[in-house]
Scaffold this motif. Structure first.
Motif, PDB file in Angstrom:
ATOM      1  N   ALA A 175       2.131  -8.808   1.497  1.00 39.90           N
ATOM      2  CA  ALA A 175       2.553 -10.170   1.160  1.00 39.90           C
ATOM      3  C   ALA A 175       1.856 -11.192   2.060  1.00 39.90           C
ATOM      4  CB  ALA A 175       4.070 -10.299   1.295  1.00 39.90           C
ATOM      5  N   ALA A 176       1.707 -10.850   3.341  1.00 37.13           N
ATOM      6  CA  ALA A 176       1.020 -11.748   4.278  1.00 37.13           C
ATOM      7  C   ALA A 176      -0.440 -11.911   3.890  1.00 37.13           C
ATOM      8  CB  ALA A 176       1.140 -11.207   5.701  1.00 37.13           C
ATOM      9  N   GLY A 177      -1.087 -10.820   3.506  1.00 43.29           N
ATOM     10  CA  GLY A 177      -2.484 -10.880   3.089  1.00 43.29           C
ATOM     11  C   GLY A 177      -2.675 -11.732   1.855  1.00 43.29           C
ATOM     12  N   PHE A 178      -1.807 -11.535   0.864  1.00 43.68           N
ATOM     13  CA  PHE A 178      -1.928 -12.293  -0.381  1.00 43.68           C
ATOM     14  C   PHE A 178      -1.663 -13.776  -0.137  1.00 43.68           C
ATOM     15  CE2 PHE A 178      -1.107 -13.618  -4.732  1.00 43.68           C
ATOM     16  CZ  PHE A 178      -1.969 -12.817  -5.466  1.00 43.68           C
ATOM     17  N   ILE A 210      -3.762 -19.506   0.297  1.00 45.85           N
ATOM     18  CA  ILE A 210      -3.870 -20.778   1.005  1.00 45.85           C
ATOM     19  C   ILE A 210      -5.324 -21.052   1.393  1.00 45.85           C
ATOM     20  CG2 ILE A 210      -3.220 -22.003   3.119  1.00 45.85           C
ATOM     21  CD1 ILE A 210      -0.510 -20.471   2.945  1.00 45.85           C
ATOM     22  N   LEU A 211      -6.002 -20.032   1.931  1.00 48.93           N
ATOM     23  CA  LEU A 211      -7.401 -20.203   2.330  1.00 48.93           C
ATOM     24  C   LEU A 211      -8.303 -20.496   1.128  1.00 48.93           C
ATOM     25  CD1 LEU A 211      -7.848 -17.414   5.029  1.00 48.93           C
ATOM     26  CD2 LEU A 211      -8.080 -19.883   5.366  1.00 48.93           C
ATOM     27  N   SER A 212      -8.044 -19.825   0.015  1.00 46.95           N
ATOM     28  CA  SER A 212      -8.842 -20.043  -1.191  1.00 46.95           C
ATOM     29  C   SER A 212      -8.750 -21.496  -1.631  1.00 46.95           C
ATOM     30  CB  SER A 212      -8.366 -19.118  -2.312  1.00 46.95           C
ATOM     31  OG  SER A 212      -9.110 -19.329  -3.493  1.00 46.95           O
ATOM     32  N   LEU A 227       2.805 -19.927   0.667  1.00 49.10           N
ATOM     33  CA  LEU A 227       3.904 -20.013   1.635  1.00 49.10           C
ATOM     34  C   LEU A 227       5.075 -19.118   1.228  1.00 49.10           C
ATOM     35  CD1 LEU A 227       3.904 -23.835   2.475  1.00 49.10           C
ATOM     36  CD2 LEU A 227       3.342 -21.945   4.017  1.00 49.10           C
ATOM     37  N   VAL A 228       5.344 -19.041  -0.074  1.00 48.76           N
ATOM     38  CA  VAL A 228       6.404 -18.152  -0.561  1.00 48.76           C
ATOM     39  C   VAL A 228       6.092 -16.702  -0.182  1.00 48.76           C
ATOM     40  CG1 VAL A 228       7.478 -17.168  -2.627  1.00 48.76           C
ATOM     41  CG2 VAL A 228       7.138 -19.650  -2.448  1.00 48.76           C
ATOM     42  N   PHE A 229       4.829 -16.294  -0.346  1.00 51.41           N
ATOM     43  CA  PHE A 229       4.439 -14.928   0.021  1.00 51.41           C
ATOM     44  C   PHE A 229       4.559 -14.708   1.532  1.00 51.41           C
ATOM     45  CE2 PHE A 229       2.617 -14.501  -4.222  1.00 51.41           C
ATOM     46  CZ  PHE A 229       2.826 -13.155  -4.480  1.00 51.41           C
ATOM     47  N   LEU A 230       4.283 -15.731   2.321  1.00 49.78           N
ATOM     48  CA  LEU A 230       4.422 -15.598   3.776  1.00 49.78           C
ATOM     49  C   LEU A 230       5.891 -15.451   4.169  1.00 49.78           C
ATOM     50  CD1 LEU A 230       1.778 -18.121   5.159  1.00 49.78           C
ATOM     51  CD2 LEU A 230       1.593 -15.649   4.920  1.00 49.78           C
TER      52      LEU A 230
END
Length: 239
Positions: free
Chosen positions: A128-131, A136-138, A220-223
């Motif tokens: 989840a952190a990776g996704f 966000i970076l993309s 942010l939801v995935f984080l």
């Protein structure tokens, strides 16, 4: 660091100058409000407009990073194609070999996608952190989030899949160092690989999502999900 950068520029000033000229020639009409459709493929492949026509100061910074990433991806091919003394047929063949080498990790990566399914909280947290971070970076690297500015995401997808096949490379090493600083111990290779695997997936799909303008929020939801999974993993370990 400054000496290293200066040495790199001295050694590679010709391809750097060529790409800089290309970027400027594409940027100037766009800044004046002229973006012809037939330039879109060039905008895409060069990242020329990333952060230039939208995104503010932050967009400009990440746009510059995006162009640097794209340049590094093409650098060897630019040198071979424009600055080697080989016959044109050999230049094209060499560029094809270089590109093929860069794409070597894609097929093995897709074969392992099913391995991302897990019931381990620690693994789910890393995934989840990776996704989330990649979404966000993309969005940051593509400036206003338009598809024609998103080639950098494809480049990062290609580079990560290549590094995952060997568990080595710049991105792999930097991520490992970041994990070590955050966790204060040597990160598990499996968790590191899961993190990068979902990062690669997010870099591949975010630019084509119809809701990519919400990439910041979704990321942010995935984080948050990653943080919750980490808490659950820690509780399970203590039991």
């Amino acid at each position: 660091m400054k000496d290293l950068l200066a040495g790199y520029i001295r050694q590679h000033w010709k391809p750097l100058m060529l790409m800089t000229v290309i970027w400027i020639l594409l940027e100037l009409p766009a800044v004046c409000g002229y973006q012809p459709v037939f330039f879109y493929p060039l905008y895409y492949l060069t990242g020329a407009l990333s952060g230039i026509t939208g995104g503010g100061i932050l967009g400009m910074i990440f746009g510059a990073v995006a162009r640097a990433i794209i340049y590094v991806f093409f650098e060897q091919m630019i040198i071979i194609l424009f600055f080697s003394k080989l016959p044109m047929s050999e230049r094209l063949a060499s560029c094809k070999t270089v590109l093929k080498d860069k794409l070597t990790g894609i097929i093995p990566y897709f074969k392992t996608l099913k391995d991302l399914i897990s019931n381990d909280y620690a693994v789910l947290s890393a995934e989840a952190a990776g996704f989330g971070t990649a979404m966000i970076l993309s969005r940051l690297l593509s400036g206003p989030g338009l598809f024609r500015h998103s080639f950098v995401s494809l480049v990062l997808f290609i580079q990560i899949t290549r590094e995952l096949s060997s568990h080595s490379g710049l991105i792999f090493s930097l991520t490992k160092m970041l994990f070590r600083k955050l966790g204060r111990k040597e990160p598990e290779k499996d968790l590191l690989a899961k993190f990068l695997s979902t990062q690669a997936l997010a870099f591949a799909v975010t630019p084509i999502l119809p809701i990519r303008q919400y990439a910041y929020r979704i990321g942010l939801v995935f984080l948050v999900i990653a943080a919750v999974m980490k808490v659950l993993s820690d509780r399970k370990t203590k039991q």
